[in-house]
Design a protein around this motif. Structure first.
Motif, PDB file in Angstrom:
ATOM      1  N   SER A  24      -2.682  -9.998 -10.240  1.00  0.00           N
ATOM      2  CA  SER A  24      -2.862  -8.660  -9.659  1.00  0.00           C
ATOM      3  C   SER A  24      -2.977  -7.654 -10.788  1.00  0.00           C
ATOM      4  O   SER A  24      -2.135  -7.621 -11.686  1.00  0.00           O
ATOM      5  N   SER A  25      -4.027  -6.838 -10.727  1.00  0.00           N
ATOM      6  CA  SER A  25      -4.229  -5.802 -11.754  1.00  0.00           C
ATOM      7  C   SER A  25      -3.545  -4.487 -11.365  1.00  0.00           C
ATOM      8  O   SER A  25      -3.425  -3.587 -12.182  1.00  0.00           O
ATOM      9  N   LEU A  85       2.681  -2.345   1.543  1.00  0.00           N
ATOM     10  CA  LEU A  85       3.094  -3.261   0.476  1.00  0.00           C
ATOM     11  C   LEU A  85       1.896  -4.084   0.009  1.00  0.00           C
ATOM     12  O   LEU A  85       1.477  -5.034   0.663  1.00  0.00           O
ATOM     13  N   ALA A  87       1.658  -5.116  -3.311  1.00  0.00           N
ATOM     14  CA  ALA A  87       1.997  -5.881  -4.515  1.00  0.00           C
ATOM     15  C   ALA A  87       1.863  -7.375  -4.279  1.00  0.00           C
ATOM     16  O   ALA A  87       2.060  -7.870  -3.174  1.00  0.00           O
ATOM     17  N   LYS A 150       1.624 -13.855   9.155  1.00  0.00           N
ATOM     18  CA  LYS A 150       2.435 -12.904   8.372  1.00  0.00           C
ATOM     19  C   LYS A 150       2.788 -11.670   9.199  1.00  0.00           C
ATOM     20  O   LYS A 150       3.901 -11.154   9.130  1.00  0.00           O
ATOM     21  N   ASN A 162      -6.934  -9.724   2.991  1.00  0.00           N
ATOM     22  CA  ASN A 162      -7.752  -9.516   1.796  1.00  0.00           C
ATOM     23  C   ASN A 162      -8.471 -10.815   1.469  1.00  0.00           C
ATOM     24  O   ASN A 162      -7.848 -11.782   1.064  1.00  0.00           O
ATOM     25  N   GLU A 172      -8.065  -8.308  -9.446  1.00  0.00           N
ATOM     26  CA  GLU A 172      -8.595  -7.749 -10.703  1.00  0.00           C
ATOM     27  C   GLU A 172      -9.956  -7.038 -10.583  1.00  0.00           C
ATOM     28  O   GLU A 172     -10.316  -6.255 -11.453  1.00  0.00           O
ATOM     29  N   LYS A 195     -12.907  -0.488  -4.341  1.00  0.00           N
ATOM     30  CA  LYS A 195     -11.530  -0.340  -3.859  1.00  0.00           C
ATOM     31  C   LYS A 195     -11.196   1.118  -3.532  1.00  0.00           C
ATOM     32  O   LYS A 195     -10.462   1.390  -2.572  1.00  0.00           O
TER      33      LYS A 195
HETATM   34  O1  PMT Z   1      -4.014  -5.702  -7.786  1.00  0.00           O
HETATM   35  P1  PMT Z   1      -5.456  -6.119  -7.578  1.00  0.00           P
HETATM   36  O2  PMT Z   1      -6.002  -6.887  -8.743  1.00  0.00           O
HETATM   37  O3  PMT Z   1      -6.323  -4.920  -7.202  1.00  0.00           O
HETATM   38  O4  PMT Z   1      -5.486  -7.126  -6.339  1.00  0.00           O
HETATM   39  C1  PMT Z   1      -5.089  -6.678  -5.092  1.00  0.00           C
HETATM   40  C2  PMT Z   1      -4.386  -7.781  -4.290  1.00  0.00           C
HETATM   41  C3  PMT Z   1      -5.386  -8.890  -4.005  1.00  0.00           C
HETATM   42  C4  PMT Z   1      -3.187  -8.353  -5.076  1.00  0.00           C
HETATM   43  C5  PMT Z   1      -3.867  -7.084  -2.986  1.00  0.00           C
HETATM   44  O5  PMT Z   1      -4.928  -6.478  -2.300  1.00  0.00           O
HETATM   45  C6  PMT Z   1      -3.198  -8.088  -2.059  1.00  0.00           C
HETATM   46  O6  PMT Z   1      -3.826  -8.773  -1.263  1.00  0.00           O
HETATM   47  N1  PMT Z   1      -1.837  -8.154  -2.161  1.00  0.00           N
HETATM   48  C7  PMT Z   1      -1.032  -9.124  -1.402  1.00  0.00           C
HETATM   49  C8  PMT Z   1      -0.963 -10.392  -2.201  1.00  0.00           C
HETATM   50  C9  PMT Z   1      -0.421 -11.560  -1.394  1.00  0.00           C
HETATM   51  O7  PMT Z   1      -1.046 -12.570  -1.229  1.00  0.00           O
HETATM   52  O8  PMT Z   1       0.694 -11.403  -0.849  1.00  0.00           O
HETATM   53  P2  PMT Z   1       1.472 -12.561  -0.014  1.00  0.00           P
HETATM   54  O9  PMT Z   1       0.591 -13.208   0.957  1.00  0.00           O
HETATM   55  O10 PMT Z   1       2.210 -13.417  -0.998  1.00  0.00           O
HETATM   56  O11 PMT Z   1       2.490 -11.664   0.731  1.00  0.00           O
HETATM   57  C10 PMT Z   1       2.212 -11.022   1.961  1.00  0.00           C
HETATM   58  C11 PMT Z   1       2.857  -9.675   1.975  1.00  0.00           C
HETATM   59  O12 PMT Z   1       4.270  -9.799   1.742  1.00  0.00           O
HETATM   60  C12 PMT Z   1       2.337  -8.693   0.916  1.00  0.00           C
HETATM   61  O13 PMT Z   1       2.339  -7.406   1.490  1.00  0.00           O
HETATM   62  C13 PMT Z   1       3.385  -8.771  -0.201  1.00  0.00           C
HETATM   63  O14 PMT Z   1       3.471  -7.560  -0.934  1.00  0.00           O
HETATM   64  C14 PMT Z   1       4.660  -9.039   0.605  1.00  0.00           C
HETATM   65  N2  PMT Z   1       5.699  -9.808  -0.113  1.00  0.00           N
HETATM   66  C15 PMT Z   1       5.494 -11.083  -0.512  1.00  0.00           C
HETATM   67  C16 PMT Z   1       6.521 -11.795  -1.136  1.00  0.00           C
HETATM   68  C17 PMT Z   1       7.769 -11.150  -1.342  1.00  0.00           C
HETATM   69  N3  PMT Z   1       8.777 -11.779  -1.960  1.00  0.00           N
HETATM   70  N4  PMT Z   1       7.944  -9.887  -0.937  1.00  0.00           N
HETATM   71  C18 PMT Z   1       6.940  -9.194  -0.321  1.00  0.00           C
HETATM   72  O15 PMT Z   1       7.107  -8.030   0.049  1.00  0.00           O
END
Ligand code: PMT
Length: 213
Positions: A24-25, A85, A87, A150, A162, A172, A195
């Motif tokens: 993630s950027s 969220l 991240a 989710k 996404n 990125e 974006k």
């Molecule tokens: O930063 P960039 O390079 O611009 O890229 C953007 C991105 C692709 C990272 C972003 O758009 C994105 O999709 N972020 C979610 C990444 C992800 O796959 O998350 P996840 O499927 O692991 O988690 C699902 C959700 O739960 C997310 O909202 C995540 O922030 C949250 N989460 C996950 C794990 C954790 N321990 N705590 C959380 O809050």
């Protein structure tokens, strides 16, 4: 309105020189922060380590690990109307932090991993939640199925799927392709675009959802 936005990756330390992390950027989360500020909202931006500059006017809280991010999010919830969220939080962290650099000459280490705390799920589980809660789901396949799992499991008001399967999209890159999934089984596609543009649309949509929630 007041936005709380998470962005970037987290780093889970193995020893003083090594960590595990996620791709993630920070670009998507920072674009959201900029779009919310441009629309006249207040923004708390909780950011993992990234190499880009935070938007002027955001209240930025820099964190490193998933635990730091969890604590920062919960410490900054006062007055929040919309939490997004974005991240890429590490799902696992080493069970044990090794205080001194692990020496290569000692052989390949076995690293036991344990789960990090899920920040999004912890917000979804709050009994008195006064804000709209949106999470992201970066998926290479079965976007709708995985995003909806989710949405339900983490008790969100929206999940932003996404698509990260195509080159130049998602992690990125400067462009993205998003689909917003809602609990009423509807969804809305935001086709491939920079974006910054997607962030503008997303801020508008989230504000509208917040008004009717
Ligand atoms: O930063 P960039 O390079 O611009 O890229 C953007 C991105 C692709 C990272 C972003 O758009 C994105 O999709 N972020 C979610 C990444 C992800 O796959 O998350 P996840 O499927 O692991 O988690 C699902 C959700 O739960 C997310 O909202 C995540 O922030 C949250 N989460 C996950 C794990 C954790 N321990 N705590 C959380 O809050």
């Amino acid at each position: 309105m007041k936005f709380l936005i998470t962005a970037g990756p987290t780093r889970e330390a193995i020893d003083p020189v090594r960590f595990i992390s996620n791709r993630s950027s920070g670009k998507m989360g920072y674009a959201l922060a900029q779009a919310a500020l441009d629309a006249g909202h207040d923004v708390v931006l909780i950011s993992g380590p990234v190499a880009i500059t935070a938007p002027r006017g955001a209240h930025v809280v820099n964190v490193i690990s998933a635990d730091d991010m969890y604590d920062a999010v919960h410490a900054n919830l006062a007055g929040v109307d919309i939490a997004v969220l974005c991240a890429a939080v590490a799902d696992f962290k080493p069970a044990r932090y090794v205080e001194r650099k692990i020496k290569k000459r000692d052989g390949i280490p076995s690293i036991e991993l344990i789960s990090t705390r899920d920040i999004l799920a912890s917000l979804g589980a709050l009994s008195e939640k006064k804000f709209l809660l949106a999470g992201f789901a970066a998926e290479t396949n079965d976007l709708e199925k995985n995003a909806r799992i989710k949405l339900t499991k983490k008790q969100c008001d929206a999940i932003i799927g996404n698509n990260v399967s195509a080159p130049g999209l998602g992690f990125e890159s400067d462009e993205n392709e998003l689909t917003i999934f809602l609990p009423d089984q509807t969804s809305r596609v935001l086709p491939r675009a920079p974006k910054a543009e997607l962030a503008k649309s997303l801020v508008k949509i989230l504000c509208a959802l917040q008004q009717i929630s």
